[in-house]
Motif scaffolding. Structure first.
Motif, short mmCIF file in Angstrom:
data_model
loop_
_atom_site.label_atom_id
_atom_site.label_comp_id
_atom_site.label_asym_id
_atom_site.label_seq_id
_atom_site.Cartn_x
_atom_site.Cartn_y
_atom_site.Cartn_z
N GLY A 31 64.35 -8.26 41.70
CA GLY A 31 65.38 -9.08 41.37
C GLY A 31 65.07 -9.55 39.93
O GLY A 31 65.95 -10.79 39.95
N ASN A 90 63.90 -8.34 50.41
CA ASN A 90 64.57 -7.17 49.57
C ASN A 90 63.62 -5.72 49.54
O ASN A 90 64.09 -5.16 49.64
N GLN A 94 64.36 -1.58 51.52
CA GLN A 94 64.00 -0.95 50.64
C GLN A 94 63.24 0.08 51.12
O GLN A 94 62.79 1.70 50.37
N TRP A 159 70.66 -13.21 48.02
CA TRP A 159 70.09 -13.26 47.51
C TRP A 159 70.44 -12.81 46.06
O TRP A 159 71.52 -12.14 45.58
#
Length: 284
Positions: A31, A90, A94, A159
């Motif tokens: 991110g 996240n 993934q 997010w």
């Protein structure tokens, strides 16, 4: 000499093999935001705060884990548990493999970038909850993290990447010996010993009462060879002094020391006996 208690850490610079692959990882998995990019380099950060500077060396070799002195991991500090939960959610989505550790003072997760550079992402517990040994060392351990409750805190909210308050919390190195680490980080740079974990073959160093800004260990072996310049790994880490005067005091001490000091226009660089280079900046 004692280090200024208001130092902070800045970005790490890493040698990697494939810029596009690394940008995709740091942007999509962690991110981070791309702040600058050209053909061979990119700077990524939390909104506007730079955290990672990538430098492409397409033929750089990846060395076996724990085989050389150099980077063990750099540690990105999130402002709170909920924000850490977003990142973990996240990464799990993934399918990225994570290690974990509840260290009493913090909750942390561990992973590697595509070139095997070690990364920690963590959130601190409030400082007034930290406990201390009889000798004043901060108490740290490694317990399992209650990550399920962290995901509950993050919930189903959207997010938007790592928040602007995210910073470089600490850096952790494989060194040649704990005595050599003490000589450089404590006696020369002026950090305090936050926790002497020599039974675990590690030493944690800090300024201003933090649990650690620098971790050092000999888990690659005593007198481990330096990371060669043609391998992936750390190019430098960044130490930021609150003003020019405190940096100059530090540099003057370094110039009287046996370590290699290199003054450039933008910064002063110093390299320890393990081949680990610090970039010294000042805010003022």
């Amino acid at each position: 000499m004692n280090i200024n208690p208001n130092i902070t850490l800045g970005p790490v610079s890493l040698r990697i093999t494939n810029l596009e692959q690394s940008i995709a990882f740091y942007r999509d998995a962690l991110g981070l935001t791309v702040l600058r990019q050209d053909e061979q380099t990119a700077t990524l950060g939390a909104k506007t705060t730079p955290l990672v500077i990538l430098e492409q060396h397409s033929t750089a070799k990846q060395l076996p884990k724990n085989s050389v002195a150099g980077l063990y991991h750099f540690a990105i500090l999130l402002p709170n548990r909920k924000e850490l939960g977003f990142v973990i959610r996240n990464l799990i989505a993934q399918g990225i493999e994570l290690g974990q550790g509840d260290h009493l003072v913090s909750e942390a997760f561990y992973l590697s970038d595509p070139d095997g550079n070690g990364i920690e992402i963590y959130a601190d517990r409030p400082r007034d909850t930290w406990t201390y040994e009889a000798n004043g060392d901060v108490k740290m351990t490694t317990d399992p993290v209650d990550w399920q409750s962290m995901l509950v805190e993050a919930g189903e909210e959207d997010w938007y990447g790592m928040p602007a308050e995210t910073v470089m919390g600490h850096v952790h190195f494989h060194v040649k010996s704990l005595e050599a680490a003490r000589k450089f980080y404590v006696e020369t740079l002026g950090f305090d010993v936050a926790a002497d974990a020599s039974r675990m073959r590690a030493l944690f160093l800090a300024a201003g009462g933090y649990h650690h800004h620098i971790g050092t260990n000999v888990w690659s072996g005593v007198d481990a060879p330096k990371t060669p310049a043609d391998a992936v790994g750390l190019k430098y880490w960044t130490l930021i002094y609150p003003d020019a005067a405190s940096r100059e005091t530090a540099v003057a001490a370094l110039e009287q020391s046996p370590y290699e000091v290199n003054r450039q226009e933008d910064a002063v660089y110093v390299t320890d006996d393990a081949g680990i280079t610090a970039r010294l900046l000042s805010k003022g």
